[in-house]
Design a protein around this motif. Structure first.
Motif, PDB file in Angstrom:
ATOM      1  N   TYR A  73       0.815  -1.219   0.000  1.00 34.67           N
ATOM      2  CA  TYR A  73       0.000   0.000   0.000  1.00 34.67           C
ATOM      3  C   TYR A  73       0.848   1.267   0.000  1.00 34.67           C
ATOM      4  CZ  TYR A  73       0.692   0.899   4.996  1.00 34.67           C
ATOM      5  OH  TYR A  73       1.233   1.190   6.217  1.00 34.67           O
ATOM      6  N   ARG A  77       1.029   4.335  -2.726  1.00 30.26           N
ATOM      7  CA  ARG A  77       0.948   5.752  -2.363  1.00 30.26           C
ATOM      8  C   ARG A  77       2.115   6.556  -2.914  1.00 30.26           C
ATOM      9  NH1 ARG A  77      -1.336   5.633   3.878  1.00 30.26           N
ATOM     10  NH2 ARG A  77      -3.150   4.347   3.421  1.00 30.26           N
ATOM     11  N   TYR A 104      -8.163   6.003  -3.086  1.00 33.15           N
ATOM     12  CA  TYR A 104      -7.863   5.934  -1.651  1.00 33.15           C
ATOM     13  C   TYR A 104      -6.469   6.460  -1.329  1.00 33.15           C
ATOM     14  CZ  TYR A 104      -7.822   4.200   3.116  1.00 33.15           C
ATOM     15  OH  TYR A 104      -7.767   4.121   4.489  1.00 33.15           O
ATOM     16  N   MET A 115     -17.369  10.032   8.688  1.00 29.47           N
ATOM     17  CA  MET A 115     -18.608   9.741   9.388  1.00 29.47           C
ATOM     18  C   MET A 115     -19.383  11.022   9.690  1.00 29.47           C
ATOM     19  SD  MET A 115     -18.968   6.946  12.465  1.00 29.47           S
ATOM     20  CE  MET A 115     -17.309   6.837  12.861  1.00 29.47           C
TER      21      MET A 115
ATOM     22  N   THR B  34     -18.121  -8.283   9.587  1.00 24.38           N
ATOM     23  CA  THR B  34     -18.283  -9.451   8.715  1.00 24.38           C
ATOM     24  C   THR B  34     -18.927  -9.099   7.378  1.00 24.38           C
ATOM     25  OG1 THR B  34     -18.462 -10.877  10.638  1.00 24.38           O
ATOM     26  CG2 THR B  34     -19.288 -11.757   8.567  1.00 24.38           C
ATOM     27  N   GLY B  38     -15.764  -8.235   5.559  1.00 21.90           N
ATOM     28  CA  GLY B  38     -15.540  -9.625   5.171  1.00 21.90           C
ATOM     29  C   GLY B  38     -14.696 -10.432   6.140  1.00 21.90           C
ATOM     30  N   PRO B  87      -4.727 -10.272  15.494  1.00 22.25           N
ATOM     31  CA  PRO B  87      -4.337 -11.479  14.753  1.00 22.25           C
ATOM     32  C   PRO B  87      -4.751 -11.437  13.286  1.00 22.25           C
ATOM     33  CG  PRO B  87      -5.412 -12.075  16.804  1.00 22.25           C
ATOM     34  CD  PRO B  87      -5.535 -10.598  16.663  1.00 22.25           C
ATOM     35  N   LEU B 149     -20.504   6.531   7.236  1.00 25.59           N
ATOM     36  CA  LEU B 149     -19.191   5.889   7.175  1.00 25.59           C
ATOM     37  C   LEU B 149     -19.073   5.043   5.911  1.00 25.59           C
ATOM     38  CD1 LEU B 149     -16.476   5.114   8.506  1.00 25.59           C
ATOM     39  CD2 LEU B 149     -17.661   3.188   9.546  1.00 25.59           C
ATOM     40  N   THR B 154     -13.315   5.706   3.762  1.00 26.01           N
ATOM     41  CA  THR B 154     -12.975   4.552   4.590  1.00 26.01           C
ATOM     42  C   THR B 154     -13.950   3.399   4.356  1.00 26.01           C
ATOM     43  OG1 THR B 154     -12.291   6.163   6.242  1.00 26.01           O
ATOM     44  CG2 THR B 154     -12.366   3.873   6.935  1.00 26.01           C
ATOM     45  N   ALA B 157     -13.248   1.519   1.316  1.00 22.62           N
ATOM     46  CA  ALA B 157     -12.058   0.686   1.499  1.00 22.62           C
ATOM     47  C   ALA B 157     -12.406  -0.593   2.272  1.00 22.62           C
ATOM     48  CB  ALA B 157     -10.965   1.469   2.218  1.00 22.62           C
ATOM     49  N   VAL B 173      -4.655   1.070   0.104  1.00 22.36           N
ATOM     50  CA  VAL B 173      -5.371   0.803   1.348  1.00 22.36           C
ATOM     51  C   VAL B 173      -4.477   0.000   2.292  1.00 22.36           C
ATOM     52  CG1 VAL B 173      -7.373  -0.309   2.381  1.00 22.36           C
ATOM     53  CG2 VAL B 173      -7.583   0.781   0.142  1.00 22.36           C
ATOM     54  N   ASN B 174      -4.276   0.518   3.486  1.00 26.32           N
ATOM     55  CA  ASN B 174      -3.543  -0.216   4.506  1.00 26.32           C
ATOM     56  C   ASN B 174      -4.521  -1.228   5.107  1.00 26.32           C
ATOM     57  OD1 ASN B 174      -2.177  -1.150   6.707  1.00 26.32           O
ATOM     58  ND2 ASN B 174      -1.501   0.860   7.416  1.00 26.32           N
ATOM     59  N   LEU B 178      -7.023  -1.150   8.559  1.00 21.80           N
ATOM     60  CA  LEU B 178      -8.474  -0.974   8.436  1.00 21.80           C
ATOM     61  C   LEU B 178      -9.248  -2.176   8.972  1.00 21.80           C
ATOM     62  CD1 LEU B 178      -9.347   0.999   5.212  1.00 21.80           C
ATOM     63  CD2 LEU B 178      -9.196   1.721   7.575  1.00 21.80           C
ATOM     64  N   THR B 181      -9.452  -1.605  12.508  1.00 20.87           N
ATOM     65  CA  THR B 181     -10.408  -0.515  12.732  1.00 20.87           C
ATOM     66  C   THR B 181     -11.846  -1.033  12.689  1.00 20.87           C
ATOM     67  OG1 THR B 181      -8.878   0.956  11.608  1.00 20.87           O
ATOM     68  CG2 THR B 181     -11.111   1.759  11.935  1.00 20.87           C
ATOM     69  N   LEU B 185     -14.564  -0.668  15.736  1.00 20.03           N
ATOM     70  CA  LEU B 185     -15.879  -0.036  15.610  1.00 20.03           C
ATOM     71  C   LEU B 185     -17.000  -1.042  15.861  1.00 20.03           C
ATOM     72  CD1 LEU B 185     -15.313   2.147  12.411  1.00 20.03           C
ATOM     73  CD2 LEU B 185     -15.402   2.923  14.773  1.00 20.03           C
TER      74      LEU B 185
ATOM     75  N   LEU C  92     -16.283 -17.560   2.524  1.00 21.67           N
ATOM     76  CA  LEU C  92     -17.118 -17.135   3.640  1.00 21.67           C
ATOM     77  C   LEU C  92     -18.477 -17.837   3.567  1.00 21.67           C
ATOM     78  CD1 LEU C  92     -16.953 -15.093   5.995  1.00 21.67           C
ATOM     79  CD2 LEU C  92     -18.117 -13.469   4.526  1.00 21.67           C
ATOM     80  N   ILE C 276      -0.769 -16.833  16.314  1.00 21.23           N
ATOM     81  CA  ILE C 276      -0.009 -15.596  16.322  1.00 21.23           C
ATOM     82  C   ILE C 276       1.488 -15.874  16.173  1.00 21.23           C
ATOM     83  CG2 ILE C 276       0.665 -13.612  17.748  1.00 21.23           C
ATOM     84  CD1 ILE C 276      -2.225 -13.661  18.815  1.00 21.23           C
TER      85      ILE C 276
END
Lengths: 254, 291, 291
Positions: A73, A77, A104, A115, B34, B38, B87, B149, B154, B157, B173-174, B178, B181, B185, C92, C276
């Protein structure tokens, strides 16, 4: 100064040498082709440049800086965008969203900004939308922008993937067999698209391709790989007449 | 307000409407992990229990105000979401699923042995602070922020990671960051739902948050439509009401859940509302007219 | 004390190993965590009980009968719930379908047999022996011998037989195997059949050893066996054996020397640690990311 330099790149997979000290320098603004038989290591080279693999030996220098250890990534960039041999689109996202995800790496607004709809997010969103519309026009997919990417025809998917890569505003664009599976009229369109991209967006293009005519037709220079070694690097005409190339590769087809 | 409402609405229905709201919040959190990103999580009840126990202990033992306790519970759940998300930096989908089950089990066993949480007996006498207004107010906020959102940079992504991680990386995209993240959330909402649940039910014990509960929540997301907010809401509504209707055949309820999952995956893997996204609909209809 | 616990651990571990083999073989070929595998093990235990009490077969024949029945069940599950998804759905979806089957089967058994634990009648004369400080029963010896025979038989079949070769080919590269004229569907069915038969044997033996069987016995045992498979290195047959026995030992030792209240958490803690620290497991190979 070359935009991309590969110095002595070698890659081994479990004792198998896929690439053997490859050297090449891509000049800014050129269309550079890499050809070679299957298994010659072309895609491996792409994966090394884009940070998916770290080379066993050697250096990848982009714009004067070493990008060997950068994750994929980060490489993106820095301005290196790519397409994939076996098309990797976001299948269940709309055509438009595929391109917008492509933006992105050149946008910044984070979770909360998005948000809460903060000014930065709004500004970037409208830029992204405008840029996406421009790219949709460029690749001729504007009318299909709300459809799922996987509902597109094969040739259209290839073009969408190119548009997504361009959304990153790259200075170097890597195309992995862009003409694979295309019929001859689609190939003609592709050639004019690639030419147009180079002229309009001022970028350097590195491409791997099997179709000899197409490569000879649009590339400024060509490198030939065979069993992981670079056996030639020159202009299309000279490569065509190179004895080593004819023997190992072209000879088979001619 | 609840007193007023209960004059007009049968308390039984009022209760169901409230539970629907709590389930929507829980399912929205899981959907983020999920459905959208995903990353198969089968331990959402674990996050729920963290929120429930933390907030209940805060209000009961430390006299913390309900909103603060609710936030505290959500934050603790989010913190664990972070550690469970870690993980994912190394794991492929199926392994992750096992880790999430394992995590929820570990949490459950922990609460079974946790003195301040009443061990296997659980906690009772939790103040009933959760009202109709709190729940549905929070549902509105959660839906609104979620929709915003998901239509943002984001959010796109997140979807991209679900569709193709490698391609997402090459768009800059990292993905590792994410994914974590999304877990943070999602587990925050899980904790929030748990806190609301605890302060509505008076009583919680570790069995409430077992594997079956996680599967029930997963079913809501899968039935409604993975990654779709309207779908998740529909799933939460249907799977809260249906068991009430099926109460007479309670034994068959779980069997029905199981069969439902298989049938859905075979015939409608994207759920009832597929990938319907609020944002897309708006734009599609708006622009469709110009064509 | 230590040697006693070690023996108990190996006995428990050999049953984990028998179940883990099914997970690992299926995963090796179709990259699917067969969540229903624990339920097949449970069905095996019940089928054996049925054959002993209702049909009145001697235990040896009942064991074989249970294995045959589960072979069939495993093949049916694959046909109904997994094959329709193969190739056209995401992993999935396949995983969620597998969870569906697992829930369906365990609740089906609840309806058939009720939730109360049952047990095998006293059909085997168990004699106890003493060797130094270690006490062991004839039952433990029988279990260990049967497990060893089954595992050696499996290893021989996979190494030597034609179908075993086809299985190994499929686990290397299923598409290439199909191109070479291997009937992939048959190999997959066969894999499910063999894995299920081993699980059934484990089910019958555990039910006799612990003198209890109940419809949900498969859920936890299945998950732990999966942990064992991951510990040994998923996809590796010797790995499943080593992983199963190690997990059994660690669990028994954990209970003996630490605390019994966290017994069920040990397997998952190990799973998370392994994933891990060394995701390829003890005997697994590192996988190179394909682009």
């Amino acid at each position: 100064m070359p935009i991309l330099e590969l110095k002595g790149i070698s890659q081994e997979f479990g004792g198998l040498r896929a690439l053997d000290s490859i050297d090449m320098a891509i000049e800014t603004g050129e269309i550079f082709g890499i050809i070679g038989p299957n298994g010659a290591g072309k895609t491996t080279l792409f994966n090394i440049i884009t940070g998916i693999y770290e080379p066993t030996q050697g250096e990848v220098i982009f714009n004067g800086g070493n990008i060997n250890r950068l994750p994929a990534y980060q490489v993106a960039r820095q301005g290196i965008a790519r397409t994939y041999q076996n098309i990797r689109l976001f299948k269940k996202l709309s055509v438009l969203d595929n391109i917008r995800v492509g933006r992105y790496g050149v946008t910044k607004n984070g979770i909360f900004s998005g948000m809460l709809g903060l000014p930065l997010a709004r500004r970037e969103e409208s830029q992204t939308m405008a840029e996406a519309m421009r790219l949709l026009e460029l690749v001729g997919l504007y009318d299909r922008r709300w459809e799922y990417a996987d509902s597109l025809a094969y040739g259209e998917q290839r073009r969408l993937e190119i548009a997504r890569a361009l959304a990153l505003n790259p200075t170097l664009l890597l195309l992995d067999e862009p003409a694979a599976g295309m019929n001859s009229s689609e190939k003609v369109e592709l050639v004019s698209l690639i030419r147009r991209i180079r002229e309009e967006m001022e970028l350097t293009i590195l491409l791997v391709e099997h179709d000899m005519n197409l490569v000879m037709n649009i590339c400024d220079r060509i490198a030939v790989l065979d069993y992981g070694r670079r056996i030639a690097l020159d202009t299309p005409i000279r490569v065509k007449n190179d004895a080593a190339v004819i023997q190992s590769y072209l000879g088979v087809e001619a | 307000m609840d007193a007023v409402l209960s004059q007009y609405i049968d308390p039984y229905f009022l209760r169901i409407i409230l539970i629907i709201g709590i389930n929507i919040i829980l399912a929205l959190g899981l959907n983020l992990i999920t459905g959208v990103t995903g990353q198969l999580s089968m331990g959402h009840a674990g996050f729920m229990s963290l929120g429930a126990y933390t907030s209940a202990i805060l209000t009961m033992n430390y006299g913390v105000a309900f909103p603060t306790a609710l936030l505290g519970g959500s934050l603790v759940a989010a913190l664990f979401g972070f550690f469970i998300g870690l993980p994912t930096l190394r794991l492929q989908g199926d392994y992750l699923a096992m880790v999430t089950i394992g995590f929820a089990e570990i949490i459950r066993v922990f609460f079974l042995n946790f003195e301040p949480g009443g061990k296997a007996v659980g906690l009772s006498g939790i103040p009933q602070e959760t009202t109709f207004l709190t729940v549905w107010g929070l549902v509105a906020v959660a839906v609104f922020l979620n929709a915003r959102l998901l239509s943002s940079r984001t959010g796109r992504a997140f979807y991209a990671i679900r569709e193709d991680e490698i391609a997402a990386e090459s768009c800059g995209v990292n993905t590792t960051r994410l994914k974590v993240t999304a877990f943070v959330l999602g587990s925050f909402l899980g904790g929030l739902g748990g806190g609301l649940y605890a302060h509505y039910m008076f009583y919680i014990d570790p069995q409430v948050f077992n594997f079956t509960k996680s599967i029930e929540l997963l079913n809501m997301v899968v039935l409604g439509g993975m990654g779709s907010i309207p779908g998740t809401i529909l799933g939460a509504v249907l799977l809260t009401i249906l068991p009430e209707l099926l109460r007479v055949v309670a034994e068959y309820r779980l069997m029905f859940y199981g069969a439902l999952l298989v049938i859905l995956m075979i015939f409608r893997p994207n759920g009832l509302l597929g990938d319907v996204r609020i944002y897309d609909l708006k734009k599609r209809w708006g622009l469709g007219k110009n064509k | 004390m230590f040697w006693q616990q070690l023996l108990n651990g190996i006995t428990l571990g050999s049953s984990y190993a028998l179940i883990a083999l099914g997970y690992t073989m299926v995963y090796g070929i179709v990259q699917l965590i067969n969540f229903a595998h624990g339920e097949i093990y449970m069905f095996g235990a019940f089928a054996g009980l049925f054959l002993v009490t209702v049909v009145g077969l001697p235990i040896g024949w009942a064991l074989l009968g249970a294995m045959a029945f589960c072979m069939l069940l495993g093949v049916v599950v694959e046909r109904v719930a997994y094959r329709p998804l193969r190739g056209k759905s995401s992993r999935l979806s396949a995983l969620i379908s597998a969870i569906g089957v697992s829930i369906f089967l365990s609740t089906l058994m609840v309806i058939i047999a009720g939730t109360n634990p049952r047990n095998y009648p006293d059909i085997i004369k168990i004699s106890n022996y003493q060797l130094g400080a270690v006490q062991f029963s004839s039952l433990q010896i029988i279990i260990l011998i049967i497990s060893a025979i089954l595992m050696i038989g499996l290893e021989l079949m996979v190494r030597r037989s034609r179908i075993g070769k086809a299985m190994r080919a499929c686990s290397q590269d299923i598409e290439a195997a199909a191109l070479m004229g291997i009937n992939v569907n048959r190999v997959i069915s066969f894999t499910f059949a063999v894995g299920s038969a081993l699980a059934a044997a484990g089910g019958v033996m555990v039910a006799i050893y612990y003198n209890a069987l109940w419809p949900y016995m498969g859920t936890m045992a299945g998950m732990k066996a999966f942990c064992a498979a991951v510990l040994g290195g998923i996809g590796s047959i010797p790995g499943a054996m080593v992983g199963g026995i190690s997990l059994g030992i660690m669990e028994i030792m954990g209970v003996a020397y630490l605390s019994s209240s966290y017994k069920d958490a040990i397997a998952f803690a190990i799973l998370i640690l392994v994933l891990i620290i060394r995701p390829q497991g003890l005997l697994g190979q590192k996988i190179v990311k394909k682009v």
